[in-house]
Scaffold this active site. Sequence first.
Site: not given
Length: 967
Positions: A55, A310
Amino acid sequence: CRRNCRGNPNCLVGIGEHVWLGEIDENSFHNIDDPNCERRKKNAFVGLTNLGATCYVNTFLQMWFLNLELRQALYLCPSANCEYAAGEGIPKDKDYEPQTICEHLQYLFALLQNSKRRYIDPSGFVKALGLDTGQQQDAQEFSKLFMSLLEDTLSKQKNPDVRNIVQKQFCGEYAYVTVCNQCGRESKLVSKFYELELNIQGHKQLTDCITEFLKEEKLEGDNRYFCETCQSKQNATRKIRLLSLPCTLNLQLMRFVFDRQTGHKKKLNTYIGFSELLDMEPFMEQKNGVYVYELSAVLIHRGVSAYSGHYIAHVKDPQTGEWYKFNDEDIEKMEGKKLQLGIEEDLAEPSKAQTRKPKCGKGTHCSRNAYMLVYRLQTREKSLTVEVPAFLQELVERDNCKFEEWCNEMAEMRKQSVARGKIKHEEVKELYKRLPAEAGSPYDFISLEWLQKWLDESTPPKPIDNTACLCAHGKLHPDKISIMKRISEYVADFFYRRYGGGPRLNVKALCKDCVVERCRILRLKNQLNEDYKTVTNLLKITVKGNDGFWVGKASLRSWRHSLQSPCIFSFFFFFFKLDESNEEKREEEEELNFNEDIVCPHGDLCISENERRVVSKEAWEKLKQYFPKAPEFPNNRECCSQCKILEREGEENEALHKMMASEQKTSLQNLFHDKCRPCLGSWPQETDELYIVSQFFVEEWRKFVRRPTRCSPVSSVGNSALLCPHGGLMFTYASMTKEDSKLIALIWPSEWERIQKLFVVDHVIKITRTQAAGADPESALYVSEPKLCPECREGLLCQQQRDLREYTQATIYIHKVVDNKKVMKDAAPELNVSSSEAEEEREENKPEGEQDPDFNQANGGAKRQKISHQNYIAYQKQGIRRSTRHRKVRGEKALLVSANQTLKELKIQIMHAFSVAPFDQNLSIDGKILSDDTATLGSLGVIPESVILLKADEPIADYAAMDDVMQ
């Protein structure tokens, strides 16, 4: 019925039919998602697939893609493939494979711009960079390294617009300026930067972080500056001056810092305020330029840990001015052309630890998760319109064609699945209507589980298997009726034609034999209940005179327990039949062995009255009905005469052992007490001869003396274990005074005479001291008899050293030294070895037969055994007890290590145990400093049970300077 009656084979309700009887949604006939859900929406951006933990890569790719100048320059970069460069087009029989990082980025940007897919796969780009898709890397480090790689790659291009794009977009200049306080001389070192790394500790606003970055630093004391004009060290000031700024200003917020206490990185979850417009003029050395920047991207890290979480990006579209949130495959457009951080500011931590978010005015924002802010130089020029080059557009068209083919294929598969589902729907509805068996009509039994799977579309039914429901006669077991369903013969024929299997269970499959047996079990149950009550009442009656019978208490308990067991009826049915004519079943009663617990080894009544009790004649007759061949002992029966004799002999032997132990203890007082035994380290003056026995003999003898009734007497002294196969001694005089002292015991000459009278001695081992008259005691010579065997001694030492170097999962001890107080083993001998009577007691509880062969009590026990080096080592480990327990003290911890483990790995273990970072650890063993982190513990001399001293360095007070060094 509201639900299925499991005990009723005729109930066919609630087995999964409701899914088929009502109106059915066509989507239930397939598990294929609508392919149009994977299609890119109008005026939307394309997402990127997260390949596991990539990510952080996706956020930077989306941010760089929306830098139009960078995208246009990359499109101008020529392809390395000669076919594409010559304009010959793309061979249709060959897939396009980018060769360079620029080509990967070109192709990725072209797909992001004109692909029809909702998201694309960046695996080719990630693989070309050699990134591990399963491990999350440092995002800021990735940004720096990739920009450096891209700049180096583009520097080979001839087109200056392509060659210099990274410098034009991201490169600025600042100078390290040092001014001498004495003469005022100014020293300047100009350096390029691609991003400004801002410390956020102790700050709330972005401008405060920039001010600290540029603040003046005083160089005084030991840190004074050497001035070339003054030719001496002088007090000075040092600061950073911004000389020029790039079009795209990257501001790295240093959220991930090194925690010295834990030795790991940690994340600073503090709020930092920043505005959408940033005026950098107050921070510039020259004030005559345009330095107003507007916010174009905010990169976010969600999570409280520096090692997980994340990454997402908020990026402004330079053409429309609208903000978008890029979260891997999902892209969300912000409402009203405004940046909305929203849920990204929530942390997975307890609510009591949540910090209240500061109030933000118009045009300003606060974030505790933003780790990079990207500002673009404000300009009135119209944004660029970037066109995809022809050869890249052809590649995109080819990919779009593949996507369309995939969509059509998925749509056709959905269509076919729906058609098959409708046919199956009508078929199941018709079959379910005809499933119940009409009264008087033929029928079959089918398992409920198979019917449920047939009605469950997600699991295709397998062939019918009824073998688990069969009884011993090959028919339907009565106990399995509850899991079976009775269906019509018509539907059963259809099932067996379509799915196969068997055996078929129709009306002839009902087993009469099993039903009869169940009736017999019910009768037996009633009779057993009556007999149990009768025997229980009879056992309460006190027997007078000699009319009773002896019964084993254990047998009675077992009989009562078996009657109360849930499976007693089926158990007795197979092992006990009321039918007197069935002789084969009656013979199996012998397996119950009732009353055999009071039979002695000679077949007579046992002598222990605690194991038996007297029951009345009526109770015994009732029990004899169940156990006709049980041993019968009337109340007046005498106990076994042979057992009585053996009992008397056992008591006499115990008394004899006690007397023997008492005499031996009195005779060998010095051998029983360690304090009275001689020591080789300080040879006693009153004798020139000492005798040697193995320590194992001494300990076995002490066990017998302490507990003569529990332990067997020792009859022989097995000194052969101390000798090699050639008959030579395995120990030197020096080793017997040190490391091997735990294996031997020294005996006084007078005591040795008594030992030879009391025990069988296989080999005499003697140490003799010779010394000239008036000579120094240290010049004395010590001679052993038999003499030392050098070869076997060398082999023994090699084996011991090999064992010490090749250990696995051994225990060592780390002792932390506080306030420079050194702990030496000589000063605290209790840290090394200890012994206790508790250990000896534990060894006494070993089962018989584990004694060493040299101390066997059988005939010939004194015979010498021939043993090899390996046998000797095994004997040393098993037979001769070596107490290696280490008594831990305060400030000390035990660790499990292996010989092939490096010192660096040990330091990491110590860090977890003591919270001391590896670079703060000073380790030593026996005065030797351990400093080579790559060396193994075996090569450093660390052996099992070693004590390593740990001295921890004091932390540095200047944490700001420490952070700079660690970064």
